[in-house]
Design an enzyme around this catalytic site. Structure first.
Site, mmCIF file in Angstrom:
data_model
loop_
_atom_site.group_PDB
_atom_site.id
_atom_site.type_symbol
_atom_site.label_atom_id
_atom_site.label_comp_id
_atom_site.label_asym_id
_atom_site.label_seq_id
_atom_site.Cartn_x
_atom_site.Cartn_y
_atom_site.Cartn_z
ATOM 1 N N GLY A 14 12.900 -44.566 -3.459
ATOM 2 C CA GLY A 14 14.319 -44.845 -3.311
ATOM 3 C C GLY A 14 14.816 -44.980 -1.887
ATOM 4 C CG ASN A 16 14.702 -50.924 -0.206
ATOM 5 O OD1 ASN A 16 15.125 -51.583 0.730
ATOM 6 N ND2 ASN A 16 13.409 -50.859 -0.511
ATOM 7 N NE ARG A 67 7.358 -56.072 -20.806
ATOM 8 C CZ ARG A 67 7.119 -55.365 -19.711
ATOM 9 N NH1 ARG A 67 8.110 -54.920 -18.985
ATOM 10 N NH2 ARG A 67 5.885 -55.110 -19.335
ATOM 11 C CG MET A 92 7.568 -50.070 -9.735
ATOM 12 S SD MET A 92 7.477 -51.463 -8.614
ATOM 13 C CE MET A 92 5.737 -51.852 -8.759
ATOM 14 N NE ARG A 93 9.435 -51.192 -18.317
ATOM 15 C CZ ARG A 93 8.497 -51.329 -19.247
ATOM 16 N NH1 ARG A 93 7.253 -51.048 -18.956
ATOM 17 N NH2 ARG A 93 8.799 -51.756 -20.449
ATOM 18 C CG ASN A 109 13.084 -57.603 -6.951
ATOM 19 O OD1 ASN A 109 13.103 -56.367 -6.954
ATOM 20 N ND2 ASN A 109 11.961 -58.289 -6.847
ATOM 21 C CG HIS A 111 8.456 -59.320 -3.578
ATOM 22 N ND1 HIS A 111 7.787 -58.640 -4.580
ATOM 23 C CD2 HIS A 111 7.511 -60.037 -2.922
ATOM 24 C CE1 HIS A 111 6.509 -58.943 -4.525
ATOM 25 N NE2 HIS A 111 6.310 -59.788 -3.531
HETATM 26 C C1 GRF Z 1 9.769 -51.639 -1.714
HETATM 27 O O1 GRF Z 1 8.691 -52.037 -0.904
HETATM 28 C C2 GRF Z 1 10.294 -52.789 -2.516
HETATM 29 O O2 GRF Z 1 10.221 -54.010 -1.839
HETATM 30 C C3 GRF Z 1 9.368 -52.811 -3.684
HETATM 31 O O3 GRF Z 1 9.151 -51.471 -3.997
HETATM 32 C C4 GRF Z 1 9.334 -50.676 -2.811
HETATM 33 C C5 GRF Z 1 10.377 -49.651 -3.117
HETATM 34 O O4 GRF Z 1 10.544 -48.737 -2.086
HETATM 35 N N1 GRF Z 1 9.913 -53.601 -4.765
HETATM 36 P P1 GRF Z 1 11.713 -47.653 -2.179
HETATM 37 O O5 GRF Z 1 11.581 -46.955 -3.530
HETATM 38 O O6 GRF Z 1 13.025 -48.368 -2.028
HETATM 39 O O7 GRF Z 1 11.432 -46.709 -1.060
#
Ligand code: GRF
Length: 222
Positions: A14, A16, A67, A92-93, A109, A111
């Protein structure tokens, strides 16, 4: 311009999410995180939400037969919380049209590669294995494919000699935090316009450059 009502979906650490919470607290981002949802009990993102006094919910996908039924429950939860924009921050889904149709063109998203290079899992390891000299991160709108939706913004990050997967991932992650917050701030400022070019949705931000160079503010020479 309107305050963004965000729902943030996480599966892991988390950081981000933390960048979003910090930017809101600092007045850099006109948004409210209405709810944080994790499909994994114990995800670090849940504790970050609680520390920021943001509602945190766990919706384990293992409890659903397929899903679409998981996605339906997720939609109800987000709508009840008053969410209008959804941010996948390490979620991650894969989401089905059941979910995407409920928030049309309002699911983002982040990435960790310069898409369309290296979609899917462990993009940093893919970049290292391929031998690229520059990688980066991408914020895009989510469609039914894997990391295929319209690109909103990208930032480049150098791959350095001797990099390990984790060293590269940490460098990319720092840039992710900046890019994700910037994109959300631009949306809150009403700069986003969606058009269509050659039958494909194309995002344009008015008044900003949504391509961020290899040198960021913290690395640029004085
Ligand atoms: C990040 O690298 C994001 O790009 C990817 O998963 C990671 C998540 O990191 N989709 P965090 O949980 O935000 O630390």
């Amino acid at each position: 311009m309107a305050t963004l009502d965000l729902g943030v979906l996480v599966s892991g650490t988390g950081t981000n999410l933390q960048a979003i919470l910090d930017a809101i607290a600092l007045g850099r981002l006109d948004a409210r995180v209405r709810v944080v949802v994790s499909n994994k009990p114990g995800a670090g993102g849940l504790a970050r939400a609680e520390a920021a006094r943001v509602p945190a919910r766990v919706l384990p996908h293992v409890g659903f037969p397929d899903r679409p039924s998981f996605d339906r429950a997720l939609v109800v939860l987000l709508r009840d919380a008053g969410v209008s924009w959804v941010v996948l921050a390490g979620f991650m889904r894969l989401l089905t049209p059941t979910f995407l149709d409920a928030f049309p063109r309002r699911v983002l998203n982040i990435h960790p590669s310069l898409l369309p290079a290296f979609p899917g899992v462990d993009a940093q390891a893919q970049a290292l294995a391929y031998g690229v000299r520059v990688t980066g991160c991408t914020v895009h709108l989510v469609d039914a494919g894997t990391d295929t939706g319209p690109i909103l913004a990208q930032a480049a990050v150098p791959v350095l000699p001797g990099d390990t997967r984790d060293a590269l991932a940490a460098r990319v992650l720092r840039r992710e935090h900046e890019l994700l917050v910037s994109v959300l701030a631009w949306i809150a400022e009403g700069r986003l316009e969606l058009t269509e070019v050659a039958g494909r949705a194309r995002a344009v931000f008015h008044g900003v450059d949504a391509a961020v160079g290899v040198l960021g503010p913290s690395e640029a020479p004085p």
